[in-house]
Design a protein around this motif. Structure first.
Motif, PDB file in Angstrom:
ATOM      1  N   GLN A  53      42.005   8.137  -6.432  1.00  0.00           N
ATOM      2  CA  GLN A  53      43.515   8.663  -6.859  1.00  0.00           C
ATOM      3  C   GLN A  53      44.399   7.455  -6.727  1.00  0.00           C
ATOM      4  O   GLN A  53      45.660   7.484  -7.007  1.00  0.00           O
ATOM      5  CB  GLN A  53      43.766   9.614  -5.916  1.00  0.00           C
ATOM      6  N   ARG A  57      48.436   7.030  -8.009  1.00  0.00           N
ATOM      7  CA  ARG A  57      49.523   6.985  -7.068  1.00  0.00           C
ATOM      8  C   ARG A  57      50.471   5.576  -7.485  1.00  0.00           C
ATOM      9  O   ARG A  57      51.570   5.539  -7.156  1.00  0.00           O
ATOM     10  CB  ARG A  57      49.122   6.914  -5.673  1.00  0.00           C
ATOM     11  N   VAL A 102      56.931  10.958  -6.781  1.00  0.00           N
ATOM     12  CA  VAL A 102      55.753  11.711  -6.563  1.00  0.00           C
ATOM     13  C   VAL A 102      55.625  12.434  -8.278  1.00  0.00           C
ATOM     14  O   VAL A 102      56.858  12.550  -8.946  1.00  0.00           O
ATOM     15  CB  VAL A 102      55.886  12.926  -5.675  1.00  0.00           C
TER      16      VAL A 102
END
Length: 117
Positions: A53, A57, A102
């Motif tokens: 991930q 990110r 995010v």
């Protein structure tokens, strides 16, 4: 936190948000840079545990920095690549603040013990 909390803390204020559009060329440059970062970090122990991930990110984080660059008309992204220990400092030059970005429906993870806001 779930969708209800997201609605309470984020969505209900979205009419006040300012939309920032990152042009395709800059977005592509950021994605290529994120790839270089992930390749470098792959050798660090604390990055080996979640390498699936990391690209997502890093790209998300850099896009947040790019949005603030455009909003504030200042350079924020540090385009160098190196060991993590050399990059634990505030994101915005001249200010003791970090940037957390995010995906929609998620909340940022912020270190409990932090050296700057």
């Amino acid at each position: 936190m779930g969708e209800a909390q997201y609605e309470e803390y984020v969505s209900r204020y979205s009419d006040n948000f300012k939309r920032i559009v990152i042009d395709d060329e800059y977005a592509e440059r950021i994605k290529e840079f994120a790839n270089r970062i992930v390749k470098k970090k792959a050798t660090e122990d604390h990055h080996m545990v979640d390498n699936r991930q990391e690209l997502k990110r890093f790209t998300t984080g850099l896009m947040g920095e790019a949005a603030l660059e455009k909003l504030f008309k200042m350079n924020i992204i540090d385009w160098t690549v190196g060991d993590s220990k050399d990059y634990h400092h505030p994101d915005v030059p001249g200010y003791k603040v970090g940037i957390k970005s995010v995906e929609k429906w998620k909340f940022p993870i912020i270190f409990r013990d932090n050296w700057y806001p």
